[in-house]
Scaffold this active site. Structure first.
Site, PDB file in Angstrom:
ATOM      1  N   GLU A   1      10.249   3.980   4.983  1.00 23.19           N
ATOM      2  CA  GLU A   1       9.414   3.244   3.905  1.00 23.19           C
ATOM      3  C   GLU A   1       9.238   3.917   2.553  1.00 23.19           C
ATOM      4  OE1 GLU A   1       5.769   3.717   6.574  1.00 23.19           O
ATOM      5  OE2 GLU A   1       4.878   4.539   4.786  1.00 23.19           O
TER       6      GLU A   1
ATOM      7  N   ASN B   1       0.928  -1.197   0.037  1.00 27.37           N
ATOM      8  CA  ASN B   1       0.215  -0.072  -0.047  1.00 27.37           C
ATOM      9  C   ASN B   1       0.790   1.227  -0.076  1.00 27.37           C
ATOM     10  OD1 ASN B   1       0.272   1.412   2.768  1.00 27.37           O
ATOM     11  ND2 ASN B   1       0.363  -0.683   3.015  1.00 27.37           N
TER      12      ASN B   1
ATOM     13  N   GLU C   1       7.620   7.367  14.207  1.00 29.66           N
ATOM     14  CA  GLU C   1       8.010   7.074  12.693  1.00 29.66           C
ATOM     15  C   GLU C   1       7.498   8.220  11.892  1.00 29.66           C
ATOM     16  OE1 GLU C   1       6.144   3.393  11.547  1.00 29.66           O
ATOM     17  OE2 GLU C   1       5.858   4.216   9.484  1.00 29.66           O
TER      18      GLU C   1
ATOM     19  N   LYS D   1      -1.802   5.959  14.186  1.00 23.87           N
ATOM     20  CA  LYS D   1      -1.182   7.505  13.254  1.00 23.87           C
ATOM     21  C   LYS D   1      -1.359   8.486  14.145  1.00 23.87           C
ATOM     22  CE  LYS D   1      -0.764   5.068   9.657  1.00 23.87           C
ATOM     23  NZ  LYS D   1       0.583   4.809   8.981  1.00 23.87           N
TER      24      LYS D   1
ATOM     25  N   LYS E   1       0.588   0.087  16.424  1.00 20.84           N
ATOM     26  CA  LYS E   1       0.996   1.486  15.834  1.00 20.84           C
ATOM     27  C   LYS E   1      -0.343   2.120  15.521  1.00 20.84           C
ATOM     28  CE  LYS E   1       3.044   2.032  11.713  1.00 20.84           C
ATOM     29  NZ  LYS E   1       4.183   1.588  10.834  1.00 20.84           N
TER      30      LYS E   1
ATOM     31  N   GLU F   1       6.091  -5.430   9.846  1.00 23.35           N
ATOM     32  CA  GLU F   1       4.790  -4.796   9.918  1.00 23.35           C
ATOM     33  C   GLU F   1       3.787  -5.785   9.716  1.00 23.35           C
ATOM     34  OE1 GLU F   1       4.179  -1.171   7.774  1.00 23.35           O
ATOM     35  OE2 GLU F   1       2.585  -0.632   9.022  1.00 23.35           O
ATOM     36  N   SER F   2       2.723  -5.837  10.365  1.00 26.27           N
ATOM     37  CA  SER F   2       1.464  -6.268   9.857  1.00 26.27           C
ATOM     38  C   SER F   2       0.343  -5.672  10.097  1.00 26.27           C
ATOM     39  CB  SER F   2       1.390  -7.607  11.194  1.00 26.27           C
ATOM     40  OG  SER F   2       0.069  -8.261  10.931  1.00 26.27           O
TER      41      SER F   2
ATOM     42  N   HIS G   1       8.231  -1.785   6.129  1.00 24.87           N
ATOM     43  CA  HIS G   1       6.876  -1.461   6.098  1.00 24.87           C
ATOM     44  C   HIS G   1       6.219  -2.377   5.153  1.00 24.87           C
ATOM     45  CE1 HIS G   1       4.225   0.682   2.953  1.00 24.87           C
ATOM     46  NE2 HIS G   1       3.935   1.198   4.216  1.00 24.87           N
TER      47      HIS G   1
ATOM     48  N   ASP H   1       3.096   7.036  14.100  1.00 25.14           N
ATOM     49  CA  ASP H   1       3.416   7.328  12.754  1.00 25.14           C
ATOM     50  C   ASP H   1       2.840   8.479  12.032  1.00 25.14           C
ATOM     51  OD1 ASP H   1       4.244   7.153  10.044  1.00 25.14           O
ATOM     52  OD2 ASP H   1       3.328   5.193   9.592  1.00 25.14           O
TER      53      ASP H   1
ATOM     54  N   ASP I   1      10.910  -1.178   2.360  1.00 24.16           N
ATOM     55  CA  ASP I   1       9.975  -2.110   1.694  1.00 24.16           C
ATOM     56  C   ASP I   1      10.408  -2.692   0.659  1.00 24.16           C
ATOM     57  OD1 ASP I   1       7.796  -3.572   0.888  1.00 24.16           O
ATOM     58  OD2 ASP I   1       6.444  -1.903   1.499  1.00 24.16           O
TER      59      ASP I   1
HETATM   60  O1  OAA Z   1      -0.566   4.791   6.068  1.00 26.91           O
HETATM   61  C1  OAA Z   1       0.490   4.251   5.423  1.00 26.91           C
HETATM   62  O2  OAA Z   1       0.780   4.756   4.461  1.00 26.91           O
HETATM   63  C2  OAA Z   1       1.302   3.119   5.722  1.00 26.91           C
HETATM   64  C3  OAA Z   1       2.223   3.156   6.641  1.00 26.91           C
HETATM   65  O3  OAA Z   1       2.715   4.549   6.674  1.00 26.91           O
HETATM   66  C4  OAA Z   1       2.815   2.190   7.396  1.00 26.91           C
HETATM   67  O4  OAA Z   1       2.381   1.104   7.636  1.00 26.91           O
HETATM   68  O5  OAA Z   1       3.808   2.358   8.247  1.00 26.91           O
HETATM   69 MG    MG Z   2       4.619   4.390   8.080  1.00 24.46          MG
END
Ligand code: OAA
Ligand code: MG
Length: 389
Positions: free
Chosen positions: A264, A53, A238, A183, A181, A340-341, A321, A212, A291
């Site tokens: 990432e 993604n 992050e 956001k 994790k 990551e998962s 990532h 993040d 990644d």
């Molecule tokens: O929300 C995203 O773009 C994915 C992301 O940063 C992550 O998995 O660390």
């Molecule tokens: Mg990220």
């Protein structure tokens, strides 16, 4: 032995979630099938890949130039004679014919997706799980039999209040994860702190929560967050600023002694090297998240790991990532620190083999040839339709 055909299609991974930089309302990814003339168990071997993604599907680049380079190459030139198999390094070189250095844009995603399918085919031809093949070829046969994984989620989406965020995190703990994790950066600092506190209430301790910012912050904001985050003793902080702003990352290190993570959105070993040279990242505590699926695949990833080694970084500091099985194989086979998962988001591409539970933060890999896609039934249904349809 030859590649008969490479097929690709773009599929939707759209959802209403958002991070601090983008929403995923129109997100897509490419799925690739490398069809070979090698027969195993009465069927042609087909290798599969997809891009993780964050970057969109790359069918246009593949159709415009990358696929033709393979179909026009002498099939003999793509063979690994020693192992009687396809040669991912020769295929990579052919894919990258007449590509200038630098930039890396989206072509690294196109190549990374094809490379994943090539390695899946190589491991299937050899009749082994990819992680075992990697350990045999590159790590004296010693593979990790399980990989530490953390549950990534905690996205913003309409109507998501603190209690929904807490429910999500609780469900990750219930499924065996010990680090989660979430956001940050799409809400004002004060609101993000309340969200973090709500999550800590559920998971018990800040050291089990990573945050993040997806590259959202300018330097002043990155530092303001750093000061505010410190008391929580978080697992990591992050992608505070722009992924290519190494000076910002280095300045942040002067204000934040706790672990940072980034990488990432760096798509080549040269970009990774610049981060490690100039980004103030500390090999004793920080994490890098390159990644392979976004950054020219495993062939290039091995160069990135070599860069790390040359600059005094253990491969155990890499936690890629993308939450995909390819990185899980690389983690187990080449001794990374974890993976990551995405237990819930980006389905059916997120998550690992059906029926293998996460236990105390660790997950095992299925004992089947290849990357293991066939052991993830909803994902394999999408792939198979492309490869065999
Ligand atoms: O929300 C995203 O773009 C994915 C992301 O940063 C992550 O998995 O660390
Ligand atoms: Mg990220």
């Amino acid at each position: 032995m030859r590649i008969v055909e490479i097929r690709e299609k773009t599929v939707s991974i759209a959802s209403p979630i958002a991070n601090a930089y983008i929403d995923f309302s129109k997100m897509t990814c490419s799925v690739v099938a490398v069809v070979t003339d090698v027969v195993r168990d009465g069927k042609p071997v087909i290798g599969y890949g997809f891009n993780s993604n964050g970057r969109y599907g790359q069918g246009a680049l593949m159709r415009d130039r990358f696929l033709d380079r393979i179909s026009e190459a002498d099939p003999e030139s793509l063979i690994d004679q020693e192992n009687n198999n396809l040669d991912p390094f020769a295929i990579w070189k052919t894919l990258m014919t007449n590509e200038k250095p630098g930039g890396h844009g989206e072509r690294s995603v196109a190549v990374g997706t094809i490379d994943m399918a090539v390695w899946d085919a190589v491991a299937k031809i050899e009749g082994k799980p990819l992680y075992k093949l990697l350990a045999e070829r590159y790590r004296n046969g010693v593979a990790d039999d399980k990989v530490w994984v953390y549950a990534a989620g905690g996205y913003y989406y309409p109507g998501k209040d603190h209690s929904k965020l807490q429910d999500e995190m609780r469900s990750y703990l219930d499924r065996g994860y010990n680090v989660v994790k979430m956001k940050i950066g799409a809400a004002p600092l004060e609101e993000d702190l309340r969200r973090i506190e709500a999550v800590i209430k559920v998971v018990g301790d800040g050291s089990r929560v990573a945050v993040d910012a997806n590259g959202r912050f300018d330097q002043a904001t990155a530092i303001a967050y750093a000061e505010a985050l410190k008391p929580y003793n978080l697992f990591w902080y992050e992608e505070a600023g722009d992924p290519l702003d190494y000076a910002l990352q280095a300045e942040l290190a002067n204000h934040y002694e706790l672990p940072m993570a980034t990488g990432e959105n760096l798509f080549s070993h040269q970009d990774a090297r610049n981060l490690l040279r100039h980004g103030g990242m500390r090999p004793d505590r920080d994490f890098v998240q390159f990644d392979c699926a976004l950054s020219y695949g495993l062939v290039e990833y091995m160069r990135t790991l070599k860069v790390m080694e040359d600059l005094g970084w253990s491969s155990r500091r890499v936690v890629p990532h993308g939450g995909h099985q390819m990185s899980l194989n690389i983690a187990a086979g080449l001794h990374l620190g974890g993976n990551e998962s995405y237990p819930d988001v980006f389905q059916p591409f997120g998550g690992f083999a059906d029926g293998i539970q996460v236990e105390n933060g660790y997950v095992g890999l299925p004992d089947i040839p290849g990357v293991g896609f066939e052991a993830k039934s909803k994902l394999y249904a999408v792939m198979r339709e492309l490869g065999e349809g």
